[in-house]
Design a protein around this motif. Structure first.
Motif, PDB file in Angstrom:
ATOM      1  N   UNK A  97      37.279  46.356  40.040  1.00 16.00           N
ATOM      2  CA  UNK A  97      38.385  46.860  39.202  1.00 16.00           C
ATOM      3  C   UNK A  97      38.264  48.374  39.041  1.00 16.00           C
ATOM      4  N   UNK A  98      37.060  48.864  38.776  1.00 19.43           N
ATOM      5  CA  UNK A  98      36.826  50.298  38.600  1.00 19.43           C
ATOM      6  C   UNK A  98      37.221  51.062  39.865  1.00 19.43           C
ATOM      7  N   UNK A  99      36.809  50.559  41.031  1.00 18.24           N
ATOM      8  CA  UNK A  99      37.119  51.239  42.291  1.00 18.24           C
ATOM      9  C   UNK A  99      38.618  51.214  42.573  1.00 18.24           C
ATOM     10  N   UNK A 100      39.268  50.087  42.313  1.00 16.23           N
ATOM     11  CA  UNK A 100      40.712  49.981  42.568  1.00 16.23           C
ATOM     12  C   UNK A 100      41.504  50.922  41.683  1.00 16.23           C
ATOM     13  N   UNK A 101      41.056  51.130  40.455  1.00 19.05           N
ATOM     14  CA  UNK A 101      41.751  52.040  39.541  1.00 19.05           C
ATOM     15  C   UNK A 101      41.708  53.480  40.053  1.00 19.05           C
ATOM     16  N   UNK A 102      40.707  53.802  40.830  1.00 17.22           N
ATOM     17  CA  UNK A 102      40.536  55.172  41.306  1.00 17.22           C
ATOM     18  C   UNK A 102      41.106  55.421  42.699  1.00 17.22           C
ATOM     19  N   UNK A 103      41.560  54.363  43.350  1.00 16.54           N
ATOM     20  CA  UNK A 103      42.150  54.524  44.677  1.00 16.54           C
ATOM     21  C   UNK A 103      43.525  55.162  44.560  1.00 16.54           C
ATOM     22  N   UNK A 104      43.820  56.107  45.449  1.00 15.45           N
ATOM     23  CA  UNK A 104      45.183  56.648  45.439  1.00 15.45           C
ATOM     24  C   UNK A 104      46.151  55.588  45.946  1.00 15.45           C
ATOM     25  N   UNK A 105      47.353  55.627  45.447  1.00 11.37           N
ATOM     26  CA  UNK A 105      48.353  54.662  45.881  1.00 11.37           C
ATOM     27  C   UNK A 105      48.743  54.960  47.322  1.00 11.37           C
ATOM     28  N   UNK A 106      48.767  53.944  48.170  1.00 13.90           N
ATOM     29  CA  UNK A 106      49.174  54.175  49.550  1.00 13.90           C
ATOM     30  C   UNK A 106      50.661  54.516  49.618  1.00 13.90           C
ATOM     31  N   UNK A 107      51.035  55.254  50.651  1.00 16.07           N
ATOM     32  CA  UNK A 107      52.420  55.679  50.801  1.00 16.07           C
ATOM     33  C   UNK A 107      53.331  54.493  51.094  1.00 16.07           C
ATOM     34  N   UNK A 108      52.833  53.535  51.849  1.00 16.36           N
ATOM     35  CA  UNK A 108      53.649  52.381  52.229  1.00 16.36           C
ATOM     36  C   UNK A 108      53.522  51.248  51.241  1.00 16.36           C
ATOM     37  N   UNK A 109      54.100  50.120  51.608  1.00 11.78           N
ATOM     38  CA  UNK A 109      54.046  48.935  50.763  1.00 11.78           C
ATOM     39  C   UNK A 109      52.664  48.303  50.850  1.00 11.78           C
ATOM     40  N   UNK A 110      52.130  47.902  49.717  1.00 10.14           N
ATOM     41  CA  UNK A 110      50.807  47.271  49.675  1.00 10.14           C
ATOM     42  C   UNK A 110      50.888  45.822  50.093  1.00 10.14           C
ATOM     43  N   UNK A 111      49.889  45.402  50.847  1.00 12.28           N
ATOM     44  CA  UNK A 111      49.801  44.002  51.220  1.00 12.28           C
ATOM     45  C   UNK A 111      49.232  43.207  50.051  1.00 12.28           C
ATOM     46  N   UNK A 112      49.623  41.953  49.900  1.00 12.04           N
ATOM     47  CA  UNK A 112      49.069  41.151  48.804  1.00 12.04           C
ATOM     48  C   UNK A 112      47.572  40.905  49.038  1.00 12.04           C
ATOM     49  N   UNK A 113      46.835  40.769  47.940  1.00 15.44           N
ATOM     50  CA  UNK A 113      45.393  40.515  48.035  1.00 15.44           C
ATOM     51  C   UNK A 113      45.159  39.150  48.671  1.00 15.44           C
ATOM     52  N   UNK A 114      44.078  39.047  49.423  1.00 15.55           N
ATOM     53  CA  UNK A 114      43.726  37.776  50.045  1.00 15.55           C
ATOM     54  C   UNK A 114      43.160  36.831  49.000  1.00 15.55           C
ATOM     55  N   UNK A 115      43.447  35.556  49.164  1.00 13.64           N
ATOM     56  CA  UNK A 115      42.881  34.553  48.277  1.00 13.64           C
ATOM     57  C   UNK A 115      41.437  34.302  48.699  1.00 13.64           C
ATOM     58  N   UNK A 116      40.689  33.619  47.844  1.00  8.93           N
ATOM     59  CA  UNK A 116      39.298  33.304  48.164  1.00  8.93           C
ATOM     60  C   UNK A 116      39.215  32.446  49.425  1.00  8.93           C
TER      61      UNK A 116
END
Length: 134
Positions: A97-116
Protein backbone atom coordinates in the motif's frame (compact mmCIF):
# COMPACT_ATOMS: atom_id res chain seq x y z
CA UNK A 1 50.45 18.08 -12.69
CA UNK A 2 50.52 14.30 -12.52
CA UNK A 3 52.26 12.35 -15.26
CA UNK A 4 50.60 9.04 -16.08
CA UNK A 5 52.12 6.08 -17.79
CA UNK A 6 49.96 4.59 -20.60
CA UNK A 7 49.48 1.32 -18.71
CA UNK A 8 48.09 3.26 -15.74
CA UNK A 9 45.24 4.63 -17.85
CA UNK A 10 42.01 2.87 -18.68
CA UNK A 11 39.53 3.48 -21.48
CA UNK A 12 35.93 4.37 -20.73
CA UNK A 13 34.91 0.86 -21.76
CA UNK A 14 37.45 -0.75 -19.40
CA UNK A 15 36.26 1.45 -16.52
CA UNK A 16 32.63 0.63 -17.28
CA UNK A 17 33.39 -3.10 -17.27
CA UNK A 18 35.33 -2.90 -13.98
CA UNK A 19 32.68 -0.79 -12.24
CA UNK A 20 29.77 -2.65 -13.85
CA UNK A 21 28.34 0.53 -15.31
CA UNK A 22 27.37 1.59 -18.80
CA UNK A 23 29.80 3.58 -20.92
CA UNK A 24 27.36 6.49 -20.86
CA UNK A 25 27.27 6.49 -17.06
CA UNK A 26 31.08 6.60 -16.91
CA UNK A 27 31.14 9.49 -19.42
CA UNK A 28 28.49 11.34 -17.40
CA UNK A 29 30.51 10.91 -14.20
CA UNK A 30 33.57 12.26 -16.01
CA UNK A 31 31.63 15.29 -17.29
CA UNK A 32 30.17 15.92 -13.82
CA UNK A 33 33.64 15.71 -12.28
CA UNK A 34 32.87 12.75 -10.00
CA UNK A 35 35.35 10.54 -11.86
CA UNK A 36 38.86 11.73 -12.60
CA UNK A 37 39.82 11.50 -16.27
CA UNK A 38 42.12 12.92 -18.90
CA UNK A 39 40.70 14.06 -22.21
CA UNK A 40 42.81 12.42 -24.92
CA UNK A 41 41.17 13.79 -28.03
CA UNK A 42 37.91 14.57 -29.75
CA UNK A 43 36.83 12.19 -32.49
CA UNK A 44 35.85 13.53 -35.94
CA UNK A 45 32.21 12.98 -34.90
CA UNK A 46 32.69 15.29 -31.92
CA UNK A 47 32.78 12.68 -29.17
CA UNK A 48 35.40 13.25 -26.53
CA UNK A 49 37.72 10.36 -25.70
CA UNK A 50 38.98 9.98 -22.16
CA UNK A 51 41.42 7.90 -20.18
CA UNK A 52 40.86 7.25 -16.50
CA UNK A 53 43.74 6.65 -14.08
CA UNK A 54 43.64 3.06 -12.84
CA UNK A 55 44.17 4.37 -9.31
CA UNK A 56 40.85 6.28 -9.50
CA UNK A 57 39.01 3.06 -10.33
CA UNK A 58 40.88 1.17 -7.60
CA UNK A 59 39.88 3.87 -5.11
CA UNK A 60 36.23 3.44 -6.06
CA UNK A 61 36.41 -0.34 -5.89
CA UNK A 62 38.20 -0.16 -2.55
CA UNK A 63 35.38 1.89 -1.04
CA UNK A 64 32.59 -0.18 -2.58
CA UNK A 65 30.77 -2.51 -0.27
CA UNK A 66 31.58 -6.10 -0.99
CA UNK A 67 28.60 -7.57 0.86
CA UNK A 68 27.09 -10.50 -1.03
CA UNK A 69 23.49 -9.88 -2.12
CA UNK A 70 22.29 -12.79 0.02
CA UNK A 71 23.64 -11.05 3.15
CA UNK A 72 21.82 -7.80 2.37
CA UNK A 73 18.50 -9.43 3.24
CA UNK A 74 19.71 -11.26 6.36
CA UNK A 75 18.42 -8.58 8.81
CA UNK A 76 15.04 -8.63 7.10
CA UNK A 77 14.84 -12.43 7.21
CA UNK A 78 15.80 -12.36 10.88
CA UNK A 79 13.15 -9.77 11.71
CA UNK A 80 10.49 -11.71 9.81
CA UNK A 81 11.45 -15.02 11.42
CA UNK A 82 9.93 -14.03 14.77
CA UNK A 83 6.62 -12.91 13.26
CA UNK A 84 3.55 -15.01 12.77
CA UNK A 85 2.25 -15.67 9.26
CA UNK A 86 -0.55 -13.14 9.81
CA UNK A 87 1.90 -10.47 11.01
CA UNK A 88 4.13 -11.06 7.98
CA UNK A 89 1.19 -10.80 5.59
CA UNK A 90 0.02 -7.57 7.25
CA UNK A 91 3.48 -5.99 7.05
CA UNK A 92 3.80 -6.95 3.39
CA UNK A 93 0.32 -5.59 2.66
CA UNK A 94 1.26 -2.30 4.36
CA UNK A 95 4.48 -2.11 2.34
CA UNK A 96 2.57 -2.68 -0.90
CA UNK A 97 0.00 0.00 0.00
CA UNK A 98 2.82 2.41 0.91
CA UNK A 99 4.63 1.78 -2.40
CA UNK A 100 1.44 2.11 -4.47
CA UNK A 101 0.64 5.46 -2.84
CA UNK A 102 3.99 6.78 -4.02
CA UNK A 103 3.82 5.53 -7.60
CA UNK A 104 3.14 8.19 -10.20
CA UNK A 105 -0.09 7.69 -12.07
CA UNK A 106 0.52 6.12 -15.47
CA UNK A 107 -0.47 8.15 -18.51
CA UNK A 108 -2.64 5.38 -19.93
CA UNK A 109 -5.47 3.34 -18.50
CA UNK A 110 -4.51 1.11 -15.58
CA UNK A 111 -5.01 -2.60 -15.84
CA UNK A 112 -7.06 -4.23 -13.08
CA UNK A 113 -5.08 -5.93 -10.31
CA UNK A 114 -4.62 -9.67 -10.66
CA UNK A 115 -6.55 -11.92 -8.32
CA UNK A 116 -4.72 -14.35 -6.05
CA UNK A 117 -5.79 -17.21 -8.32
CA UNK A 118 -4.40 -15.39 -11.41
CA UNK A 119 -1.13 -14.69 -9.61
CA UNK A 120 -0.85 -18.32 -8.51
CA UNK A 121 -1.49 -19.53 -12.06
CA UNK A 122 0.95 -17.05 -13.60
CA UNK A 123 3.81 -17.84 -11.20
CA UNK A 124 3.17 -21.55 -10.64
CA UNK A 125 6.61 -22.45 -12.06
CA UNK A 126 8.43 -19.88 -9.94
CA UNK A 127 11.03 -21.07 -7.40
CA UNK A 128 9.20 -19.07 -4.71
CA UNK A 129 5.92 -20.83 -5.49
CA UNK A 130 7.56 -24.21 -4.95
CA UNK A 131 9.21 -23.32 -1.60
CA UNK A 132 7.27 -24.65 1.38
CA UNK A 133 5.61 -22.02 3.57
CA UNK A 134 6.94 -21.73 7.11
Amino acid sequence: MTIHQPHDLLTVQEVARKLRLSDDTVRRQIREGTLEAIRVRTTPTGREQYRVPARAVEDILGTATSVPMSDLFAPLREAFSVLSEEEREEILAQAVRWARERLPEPAGERLPALTEEELTQRFRHSRLAREPQR
